[in-house]
Design a protein around this motif. Structure first.
Motif, PDB file in Angstrom:
ATOM      1  N   THR A   1      -8.666  29.043  10.423  1.00 35.75           N
ATOM      2  CA  THR A   1      -7.928  27.773  10.466  1.00 35.75           C
ATOM      3  C   THR A   1      -8.844  26.620  10.858  1.00 35.75           C
ATOM      4  N   ALA A   2      -9.677  26.861  11.869  1.00 35.03           N
ATOM      5  CA  ALA A   2     -10.600  25.812  12.316  1.00 35.03           C
ATOM      6  C   ALA A   2     -11.580  25.445  11.202  1.00 35.03           C
ATOM      7  N   GLN A   3     -12.064  26.473  10.522  1.00 36.54           N
ATOM      8  CA  GLN A   3     -13.030  26.264   9.443  1.00 36.54           C
ATOM      9  C   GLN A   3     -12.386  25.503   8.279  1.00 36.54           C
ATOM     10  N   ALA A   4     -11.213  25.957   7.872  1.00 38.58           N
ATOM     11  CA  ALA A   4     -10.527  25.338   6.732  1.00 38.58           C
ATOM     12  C   ALA A   4     -10.078  23.916   7.042  1.00 38.58           C
ATOM     13  N   GLY A   5      -9.661  23.686   8.291  1.00 43.89           N
ATOM     14  CA  GLY A   5      -9.118  22.375   8.661  1.00 43.89           C
ATOM     15  C   GLY A   5     -10.153  21.395   9.184  1.00 43.89           C
ATOM     16  N   GLY A   6     -11.398  21.837   9.291  1.00 46.50           N
ATOM     17  CA  GLY A   6     -12.440  20.949   9.814  1.00 46.50           C
ATOM     18  C   GLY A   6     -12.253  20.619  11.277  1.00 46.50           C
ATOM     19  N   ALA A   7     -11.731  21.582  12.041  1.00 44.23           N
ATOM     20  CA  ALA A   7     -11.508  21.351  13.476  1.00 44.23           C
ATOM     21  C   ALA A   7     -12.825  21.436  14.253  1.00 44.23           C
ATOM     22  N   SER A   8     -12.907  20.661  15.313  1.00 48.07           N
ATOM     23  CA  SER A   8     -14.106  20.648  16.154  1.00 48.07           C
ATOM     24  C   SER A   8     -13.971  21.552  17.374  1.00 48.07           C
ATOM     25  N   ILE A   9     -12.721  21.892  17.720  1.00 41.62           N
ATOM     26  CA  ILE A   9     -12.476  22.686  18.931  1.00 41.62           C
ATOM     27  C   ILE A   9     -11.431  23.763  18.635  1.00 41.62           C
ATOM     28  N   ILE A  10     -11.663  24.963  19.162  1.00 42.37           N
ATOM     29  CA  ILE A  10     -10.646  26.010  19.217  1.00 42.37           C
ATOM     30  C   ILE A  10     -10.260  26.170  20.682  1.00 42.37           C
ATOM     31  N   GLY A  11      -8.974  26.031  20.976  1.00 46.55           N
ATOM     32  CA  GLY A  11      -8.483  26.198  22.342  1.00 46.55           C
ATOM     33  C   GLY A  11      -7.595  27.423  22.414  1.00 46.55           C
ATOM     34  N   MET A  12      -7.965  28.368  23.288  1.00 50.81           N
ATOM     35  CA  MET A  12      -7.204  29.625  23.398  1.00 50.81           C
ATOM     36  C   MET A  12      -6.615  29.808  24.786  1.00 50.81           C
ATOM     37  N   SER A  13      -5.399  30.357  24.818  1.00 52.53           N
ATOM     38  CA  SER A  13      -4.714  30.624  26.076  1.00 52.53           C
ATOM     39  C   SER A  13      -4.375  32.107  26.174  1.00 52.53           C
ATOM     40  N   ALA A  14      -4.481  32.646  27.400  1.00 52.11           N
ATOM     41  CA  ALA A  14      -4.060  34.031  27.664  1.00 52.11           C
ATOM     42  C   ALA A  14      -3.382  34.083  29.027  1.00 52.11           C
ATOM     43  N   LEU A  15      -2.302  34.813  29.117  1.00 51.75           N
ATOM     44  CA  LEU A  15      -1.635  34.984  30.414  1.00 51.75           C
ATOM     45  C   LEU A  15      -1.768  36.430  30.900  1.00 51.75           C
ATOM     46  N   LEU A  16      -2.210  37.321  30.001  1.00 52.09           N
ATOM     47  CA  LEU A  16      -2.370  38.728  30.366  1.00 52.09           C
ATOM     48  C   LEU A  16      -3.861  39.085  30.380  1.00 52.09           C
ATOM     49  N   THR A  17      -4.306  39.771  31.411  1.00 50.43           N
ATOM     50  CA  THR A  17      -5.729  40.162  31.488  1.00 50.43           C
ATOM     51  C   THR A  17      -6.104  41.062  30.313  1.00 50.43           C
ATOM     52  N   THR A  18      -5.124  41.816  29.816  1.00 51.22           N
ATOM     53  CA  THR A  18      -5.403  42.765  28.727  1.00 51.22           C
ATOM     54  C   THR A  18      -5.706  42.064  27.403  1.00 51.22           C
ATOM     55  N   THR A  19      -5.319  40.782  27.286  1.00 52.75           N
ATOM     56  CA  THR A  19      -5.533  40.077  26.009  1.00 52.75           C
ATOM     57  C   THR A  19      -6.768  39.168  26.043  1.00 52.75           C
ATOM     58  N   MET A  20      -7.381  39.042  27.207  1.00 56.49           N
ATOM     59  CA  MET A  20      -8.505  38.101  27.341  1.00 56.49           C
ATOM     60  C   MET A  20      -9.693  38.454  26.447  1.00 56.49           C
ATOM     61  N   ALA A  21      -9.832  39.741  26.118  1.00 57.79           N
ATOM     62  CA  ALA A  21     -10.961  40.189  25.294  1.00 57.79           C
ATOM     63  C   ALA A  21     -10.958  39.528  23.913  1.00 57.79           C
ATOM     64  N   VAL A  22      -9.764  39.135  23.445  1.00 59.66           N
ATOM     65  CA  VAL A  22      -9.670  38.478  22.133  1.00 59.66           C
ATOM     66  C   VAL A  22     -10.468  37.172  22.138  1.00 59.66           C
ATOM     67  N   MET A  23     -10.535  36.529  23.301  1.00 63.21           N
ATOM     68  CA  MET A  23     -11.288  35.276  23.401  1.00 63.21           C
ATOM     69  C   MET A  23     -12.760  35.498  23.052  1.00 63.21           C
ATOM     70  N   LYS A  24     -13.308  36.607  23.543  1.00 64.13           N
ATOM     71  CA  LYS A  24     -14.705  36.921  23.218  1.00 64.13           C
ATOM     72  C   LYS A  24     -14.849  37.230  21.729  1.00 64.13           C
ATOM     73  N   ASP A  25     -13.840  37.876  21.147  1.00 62.03           N
ATOM     74  CA  ASP A  25     -13.868  38.155  19.706  1.00 62.03           C
ATOM     75  C   ASP A  25     -13.995  36.859  18.901  1.00 62.03           C
ATOM     76  N   VAL A  26     -13.278  35.823  19.348  1.00 64.80           N
ATOM     77  CA  VAL A  26     -13.326  34.532  18.650  1.00 64.80           C
ATOM     78  C   VAL A  26     -14.714  33.901  18.796  1.00 64.80           C
ATOM     79  N   VAL A  27     -15.253  33.930  20.013  1.00 61.26           N
ATOM     80  CA  VAL A  27     -16.604  33.390  20.241  1.00 61.26           C
ATOM     81  C   VAL A  27     -17.609  34.113  19.343  1.00 61.26           C
ATOM     82  N   ASP A  28     -17.506  35.453  19.320  1.00 64.73           N
ATOM     83  CA  ASP A  28     -18.438  36.260  18.516  1.00 64.73           C
ATOM     84  C   ASP A  28     -18.312  35.943  17.025  1.00 64.73           C
ATOM     85  N   LEU A  29     -17.063  35.737  16.569  1.00 66.52           N
ATOM     86  CA  LEU A  29     -16.824  35.463  15.149  1.00 66.52           C
ATOM     87  C   LEU A  29     -17.365  34.082  14.761  1.00 66.52           C
ATOM     88  N   VAL A  30     -17.149  33.100  15.634  1.00 66.91           N
ATOM     89  CA  VAL A  30     -17.682  31.756  15.384  1.00 66.91           C
ATOM     90  C   VAL A  30     -19.213  31.813  15.311  1.00 66.91           C
TER      91      VAL A  30
END
Length: 210
Positions: free
Chosen positions: A134-163
């Motif tokens: 979405t960021a790539q297609a839309g020309g976004a400059s920032i991706i902002g991610m939220s997590a409330l569960l410790t078990t889901t925080m790893a997805v944030m690293k997945d996004v960093v790695d993918l970028v």
């Protein structure tokens, strides 16, 4: 009180029915749309953000003010588009895969819009590829991610790695937040910024945009 100060005051009061006619009045008076946006609507939301930051007001007050601001934006948007007025930047936000909590994320979206950013809200339970695609297609400059569960925080690293893997680190900055997230965690995963609440998310986004 000038009409722009009245618009700002009406936003602060959460008075949507007052904001729309005042915005029309400002347009009719020949005030440039960008000036109405900055000195009226955004000025009001900035005060709301500052008050929310120091706990003078609470979530219902912010939601009322945002609703009032949108009433003015409905009048201004066609003119801003006509004039090609750029936003502060485009931000893709969402709660990460496996996380269905979205109150904090929604508030961040409201505050970012109130500050003049264009926001693409992907909602909750968003997988890494969707953030980046979405960021790539839309020309976004920032991706902002939220997590409330410790078990889901790893997805944030997945996004960093993918970028990083797609060679986009210079053009897309990554901001993270949520109750279990910390500045230390943000550094560990290679995120560009950590925001502890909605008001700080606006500050961090502005800083990331330079």
């Amino acid at each position: 009180m000038t009409v722009l100060a009245e618009i700002a005051d009406a936003v602060i009061q959460g008075d949507g029915p007052r904001v729309a006619p005042l915005t029309k009045q400002a347009i009719a008076a020949g005030i440039p749309p960008k000036e109405i946006l900055d000195a009226g609507l955004i000025a009001g939301m900035t005060v709301i953000g500052d008050r929310f930051r120091v706990h003078e007001i609470f979530l219902p007050d912010v939601l009322l003010a945002a609703k009032a601001m949108y009433a003015g934006m409905d009048e201004l948007k066609p003119l801003l588009l006509r004039d090609g007025i750029p936003s502060l930047g485009k931000v893709v936000i969402g709660s990460v895969k496996g996380d269905l909590h979205d109150i904090g994320k929604n508030l961040v979206g409201i505050m970012l819009k109130g500050a003049g950013f264009e926001v693409i809200d992907l909602g909750a339970d968003v997988h890494a590829e969707r953030f980046v695609d979405t960021a790539q297609a839309g020309g976004a400059s920032i991706i902002g991610m939220s997590a409330l569960l410790t078990t889901t925080m790893a997805v944030m690293k997945d996004v960093v790695d993918l970028v990083t893997a797609r060679g986009l680190r210079s053009s897309i900055k990554i901001m993270v937040g949520g109750a279990p997230v910390s500045a230390e965690f943000a550094r560990e995963i290679g995120a560009d910024a950590y925001a502890y609440d909605a008001a700080s998310a606006v500050d961090r986004a502005r800083a990331l945009m330079g």
